[in-house]
Enzyme design. Structure first.
Site, PDB file in Angstrom:
ATOM      1  CD  GLU A  77      -6.005  -4.624   4.567  1.00  0.00           C
ATOM      2  OE1 GLU A  77      -5.766  -4.308   5.762  1.00  0.00           O
ATOM      3  OE2 GLU A  77      -6.472  -3.829   3.734  1.00  0.00           O
ATOM      4  CG  ASN A  80      -9.404  -1.225   1.902  1.00  0.00           C
ATOM      5  OD1 ASN A  80      -8.945  -2.350   2.031  1.00  0.00           O
ATOM      6  ND2 ASN A  80      -9.303  -0.305   2.848  1.00  0.00           N
ATOM      7  CD  GLU A  81      -9.989  -2.304   6.289  1.00  0.00           C
ATOM      8  OE1 GLU A  81      -9.931  -1.168   6.827  1.00  0.00           O
ATOM      9  OE2 GLU A  81      -9.217  -3.226   6.576  1.00  0.00           O
ATOM     10  CG  ASN A 141      -7.636   2.251   5.595  1.00  0.00           C
ATOM     11  OD1 ASN A 141      -8.447   1.385   5.298  1.00  0.00           O
ATOM     12  ND2 ASN A 141      -7.226   2.437   6.836  1.00  0.00           N
ATOM     13  CE1 TYR A 183      -3.279  -6.205   9.227  1.00  0.00           C
ATOM     14  CE2 TYR A 183      -5.476  -5.248   9.215  1.00  0.00           C
ATOM     15  CZ  TYR A 183      -4.280  -5.508   8.571  1.00  0.00           C
ATOM     16  OH  TYR A 183      -4.083  -5.073   7.288  1.00  0.00           O
ATOM     17  CD  GLN A 200       0.676  -2.397   3.597  1.00  0.00           C
ATOM     18  OE1 GLN A 200       1.496  -1.936   2.825  1.00  0.00           O
ATOM     19  NE2 GLN A 200      -0.290  -1.646   4.091  1.00  0.00           N
ATOM     20  CD  GLU A 204      -2.863   1.021   2.476  1.00  0.00           C
ATOM     21  OE1 GLU A 204      -3.722   1.909   2.621  1.00  0.00           O
ATOM     22  OE2 GLU A 204      -2.775   0.026   3.232  1.00  0.00           O
TER      23      GLU A 204
END
Length: 503
Positions: A291, A171-172, A71, A243, A352, A26
């Site tokens: 992710e 994304n999200e 993001n 996460y 990442q 990212e």
């Protein structure tokens, strides 16, 4: 303590899609600038990409890399990253409160991905932008010639299209932190219309719709249900993100989080099946877990930058978790979970790849090195290619709040028919006891042990660094002897093992 495992060659869960060993780059922190790209670095190639990082990424054999966010993508104008570099604008990135020079865009990233041997998995901006820009980006990337955007790509130096197959629709989008956050109905509608337009360009694309940002979202799993009701006929995957943290320094609880992830996967799989049944559909939607990683070590040091107290720095050192041995054990358990869930999880992206919660770290102008989590990821990426096998495991267990039966032995197995190899990936979660692990093999012929590597005997807080890059690395384990189609090994407490057997 004894554990008995039976491995039957014919008890196949699914073929493991190699893309579960994907990763993510990212435009944030030092993932790109002084991560993969540093023109002044001694190892840099003609395009300015760090050669030492290229070699480490190649070592991991990452089949697919998600880009450019994250993001970041929800306020990104992809056109800022094309054309002469001197003419590219500097923008303020609202996601990570930094400035973006746009010196790396689709052309440069595509060249880097080709160099490391990875396919691109591109995300379109459905936050501040929408269908029209997604359509234009797709045309720029994938159309051969004869249209405005394809001819502009050719003018910018790339004659042949890249032919990117897999695209993320935002994304999200459930997150209040996201630029352009939407309700499930709002997002479901724009995602469906965007997917429909992209399929009008190429009906063979693989499209990923946004699922929940984590199982802790107040809208989970209603979000998945609503979004899939809108998009089921037009997409191929739904994304999951998760996460893992250990603020309580509770090792047993931390290492059990892979079961929490499996429950997340199971819930989404059930939601997929519900919508499939409701629509009387024969189509199967799969999961893109695009992710995942441990992320908590850097939270305190990141607060000033992410709150804006330090202005708008370019490539600030944020989310630079330095991973310890305990983190490597959890990553190994999480990968085992992906292998066991390979019938529904077809893509997974370690988030990442460089510097930002990453297996590879760099010093600006200096060294690059492997973090502790690099090693279990590499061993699985190289050897978990083939058929995931359903194991019959009889192990003592312990309890945490989300599971009453966490087995002390966490294990997966993959059989590669072409290479005639059976690869075992084993974690002992017990904090103090050796476990006598007996594994019986059924339907195999003349197995012998060809490799045994282990991560064992380290303090849980031990880390690698530029000064000590190999403090944590796999050691050669003692090869167990097969006797009457079974092996028995003593698995040390808090250890990881890779064992390869050949027919």
């Amino acid at each position: 303590m004894e554990v008995l495992v039976t491995v039957n060659k014919n008890s196949v869960i699914s073929e493991v899609d190699k893309r579960i060993f994907g990763s993510f780059i990212e435009h944030m922190g030092r993932a790109i600038y002084s991560g993969i790209y540093e023109p002044e670095h001694p190892s840099a190639n003609q395009e300015g990409f760090r050669g030492d990082v290229i070699e480490l990424v190649k070592e991991l054999q990452v089949p697919v890399v998600r880009y450019p966010g994250g993001n970041f993508v929800s306020a990104y104008n992809w056109e800022d990253g094309i054309g002469p570099k001197a003419q590219r604008p500097t923008r303020l990135d609202l996601a990570w409160h930094s400035s973006e020079s746009n010196q790396i865009g689709i052309h440069e990233f595509a060249n880097w991905a080709e160099t490391v041997g990875s396919e691109m998995m591109l995300a379109v901006n459905l936050g501040s932008r929408g269908l029209s820009d997604a359509r234009n980006f797709l045309e720029y990337v994938n159309h051969p010639q004869g249209s405005y955007w394809s001819d502009l790509r050719r003018k910018n130096g790339r004659e042949q299209p890249w032919g990117v197959k897999t695209w993320c629709l935002g994304n999200e989008m459930d997150g209040p932190w996201q630029i352009g956050q939407k309700t499930a109905d709002e997002y479901g509608r724009i995602a469906y219309e965007t997917a429909k337009a992209m399929r009008a360009f190429d009906r063979n694309l693989e499209l990923v719709v946004c699922g929940s940002s984590s199982p802790d979202m107040p809208t989970f799993p209603e979000w998945e249900k609503t979004v899939l009701e809108h998009t089921y006929d037009a997409v191929d995957y739904i994304s999951l993100h998760m996460y893992f943290k250990n603020h309580e320094s509770n090792t047993a609880r931390f290492l059990a989080q892979s079961l929490r992830m499996e429950r997340y996967i199971d819930t989404v799989a059930s939601t997929i099946n519900y919508v499939k049944a409701k629509k009387y559909s024969d189509k199967q939607i799969y999961i893109s877990f695009d992710e995942w990683n441990v992320w908590y070590h850097s939270e305190e040091q990141d607060k000033k930058i992410l709150s804006g107290q330090e202005g708008w720095p370019h490539a600030p050192a944020i989310l630079e978790d330095i991973y310890n041995f305990e983190d490597a054990l959890l990553v190994a358990c999480l990968i085992n979970s992906f292998i066991r869930k390979s019938d529904i999880v077809k893509i997974a992206c370690l988030a990442q790849l460089v510097n930002v919660i990453a297996p590879i770290m760099t010093e600006e102008g200096g060294a690059a090195w492997r973090q502790t989590i690099f090693h279990p990821f590499k061993l699985a990426s190289l050897h978990a290619r083939g058929n995931a096998l359903q194991l019959d495991i009889h192990s003592p267990c312990y309890a945490v709040e989300w599971a009453s039966d966490v087995p002390y032995i966490d294990m997966s197995a993959v059989y590669n028919e072409e290479e005639k190899t059976l690869n075992l990936f084993i974690v002992n979660r017990h904090e103090s006891e050796h476990i006598s692990l007996r594994t019986e093999f059924q339907q195999f012929q003349n197995l012998h042990v060809s490799a045994h590597q282990t991560l064992s005997g380290h303090d849980l807080q031990s880390c690698n660094s530029s000064q000590f890059p190999d403090r944590i690395r796999p050691d050669k384990g003692e090869a167990p002897v097969i006797d009457n189609q079974q092996i028995e090994i003593s698995v040390a407490p808090l250890s990881y093992h890779f064992i390869q057997l050949k027919e």
